[in-house]
Design a protein around this motif. Structure first.
Motif, PDB file in Angstrom:
ATOM      1  N   ARG A   1       0.834  -1.199   0.000  1.00 15.50           N
ATOM      2  CA  ARG A   1       0.000   0.000   0.000  1.00 15.50           C
ATOM      3  C   ARG A   1       0.874   1.256   0.000  1.00 15.50           C
ATOM      4  N   LEU A   2       1.916   1.256   0.837  1.00 14.83           N
ATOM      5  CA  LEU A   2       2.815   2.416   0.892  1.00 14.83           C
ATOM      6  C   LEU A   2       3.571   2.594  -0.416  1.00 14.83           C
ATOM      7  N   LYS A   3       3.949   1.483  -1.041  1.00 12.67           N
ATOM      8  CA  LYS A   3       4.646   1.567  -2.327  1.00 12.67           C
ATOM      9  C   LYS A   3       3.728   2.175  -3.376  1.00 12.67           C
ATOM     10  N   ASP A   4       2.473   1.711  -3.425  1.00 11.63           N
ATOM     11  CA  ASP A   4       1.514   2.276  -4.391  1.00 11.63           C
ATOM     12  C   ASP A   4       1.287   3.762  -4.136  1.00 11.63           C
ATOM     13  N   GLU A   5       1.174   4.129  -2.871  1.00 15.76           N
ATOM     14  CA  GLU A   5       0.981   5.539  -2.511  1.00 15.76           C
ATOM     15  C   GLU A   5       2.199   6.365  -2.919  1.00 15.76           C
ATOM     16  N   ALA A   6       3.390   5.819  -2.695  1.00 16.07           N
ATOM     17  CA  ALA A   6       4.618   6.533  -3.076  1.00 16.07           C
ATOM     18  C   ALA A   6       4.706   6.700  -4.584  1.00 16.07           C
ATOM     19  N   GLN A   7       4.306   5.677  -5.326  1.00 14.41           N
ATOM     20  CA  GLN A   7       4.334   5.796  -6.786  1.00 14.41           C
ATOM     21  C   GLN A   7       3.329   6.829  -7.271  1.00 14.41           C
TER      22      GLN A   7
ATOM     23  N   ALA B   1       4.402  10.210  -9.265  1.00 16.64           N
ATOM     24  CA  ALA B   1       3.807  10.602 -10.543  1.00 16.64           C
ATOM     25  C   ALA B   1       3.227  12.016 -10.457  1.00 16.64           C
ATOM     26  N   ALA B   2       2.583  12.320  -9.337  1.00 17.19           N
ATOM     27  CA  ALA B   2       2.002  13.667  -9.173  1.00 17.19           C
ATOM     28  C   ALA B   2       3.101  14.725  -9.143  1.00 17.19           C
ATOM     29  N   TYR B   3       4.194  14.440  -8.420  1.00 18.49           N
ATOM     30  CA  TYR B   3       5.280  15.424  -8.352  1.00 18.49           C
ATOM     31  C   TYR B   3       6.000  15.569  -9.684  1.00 18.49           C
ATOM     32  N   LYS B   4       6.125  14.478 -10.423  1.00 15.49           N
ATOM     33  CA  LYS B   4       6.732  14.596 -11.754  1.00 15.49           C
ATOM     34  C   LYS B   4       5.849  15.446 -12.655  1.00 15.49           C
ATOM     35  N   ASN B   5       4.545  15.279 -12.544  1.00 16.48           N
ATOM     36  CA  ASN B   5       3.615  16.079 -13.334  1.00 16.48           C
ATOM     37  C   ASN B   5       3.728  17.557 -12.959  1.00 16.48           C
ATOM     38  N   LYS B   6       3.794  17.815 -11.640  1.00 17.14           N
ATOM     39  CA  LYS B   6       3.941  19.202 -11.188  1.00 17.14           C
ATOM     40  C   LYS B   6       5.267  19.783 -11.663  1.00 17.14           C
ATOM     41  N   GLN B   7       6.337  18.986 -11.633  1.00 16.03           N
ATOM     42  CA  GLN B   7       7.635  19.458 -12.092  1.00 16.03           C
ATOM     43  C   GLN B   7       7.583  19.805 -13.577  1.00 16.03           C
ATOM     44  N   HIS B   8       6.933  18.955 -14.347  1.00 16.68           N
ATOM     45  CA  HIS B   8       6.812  19.208 -15.788  1.00 16.68           C
ATOM     46  C   HIS B   8       6.027  20.499 -16.037  1.00 16.68           C
ATOM     47  N   GLU B   9       4.928  20.669 -15.295  1.00 18.53           N
ATOM     48  CA  GLU B   9       4.136  21.895 -15.446  1.00 18.53           C
ATOM     49  C   GLU B   9       4.952  23.123 -15.044  1.00 18.53           C
ATOM     50  N   ALA B  10       5.739  22.998 -13.968  1.00 22.55           N
ATOM     51  CA  ALA B  10       6.562  24.127 -13.527  1.00 22.55           C
ATOM     52  C   ALA B  10       7.631  24.455 -14.565  1.00 22.55           C
ATOM     53  N   GLU B  11       8.212  23.435 -15.188  1.00 16.41           N
ATOM     54  CA  GLU B  11       9.203  23.690 -16.234  1.00 16.41           C
ATOM     55  C   GLU B  11       8.573  24.400 -17.425  1.00 16.41           C
TER      56      GLU B  11
END
Length: 160
Positions: A48-54, A58-68
């Motif tokens: 469960r923690l692994k799924d939550e971390a993934q 993914a959300a932070y990578k999306n935010k990083q892409h949007e910020a770039e």
């Protein structure tokens, strides 16, 4: 009568009987079952923690892409704004120079009309000095030198 091996075997069988009587095997099996259940619960929690971390990754990578992308847009906007400001400043400087040149030409024309024929060359030198003084105060560097030289040539050709 009986050998030592017999007594060891009899004691071992008696020991196993006592263990069976007190249901030690049941306690051991229950302990192993509890440990198995605890390990299974920990593995489920880890999944469960692994799924939550993934999901978070993914959300932070999306935010990083949007910020770039936003940063690239800001940079592009800043470059366009800088180019616009530079063009506007160039236009203002050209307007200022043309007004100053017109003012200098008007002063020279007045001086020329008032000057006599024998002092015409001296009046032209004075007008050139006045134009050089005005332009040297408003414009500096190579651009100033180029403008002064051009102004001197223009004035000499117009006055002579």
């Amino acid at each position: 009568m009986f050998e030592a091996e017999f007594w060891v075997a009899a004691a071992f069988v008696l020991f196993l009987g006592v263990l069976a009587y007190f249901r030690v095997h049941k306690v051991l099996v229950d302990g192993l079952d509890q440990r198995t259940a605890r390990i299974k619960a920990e593995l489920d929690e880890a999944r469960r923690l692994k799924d939550e971390a993934q999901t978070l990754l993914a959300a932070y990578k999306n935010k990083q892409h949007e910020a770039e992308q936003e940063a690239e847009a800001i940079i592009a906007g800043a470059k366009a704004e800088a180019e616009r400001i530079a063009a506007e400043a160039k236009t203002k400087i050209e307007d200022l120079l043309s007004r100053r040149t017109k003012m200098a030409e008007n002063k020279i024309a007045q001086a020329e009309a008032q000057a006599l024929a024998d002092v015409r060359a001296a009046a032209a030198d004075a007008a050139v000095a006045a134009a050089e003084k005005i332009l040297s105060k408003t414009v500096k560097g190579k651009l100033a030198d180029d403008l002064i030289n051009k102004g001197v040539e223009d004035l000499k050709s117009k006055l002579n």
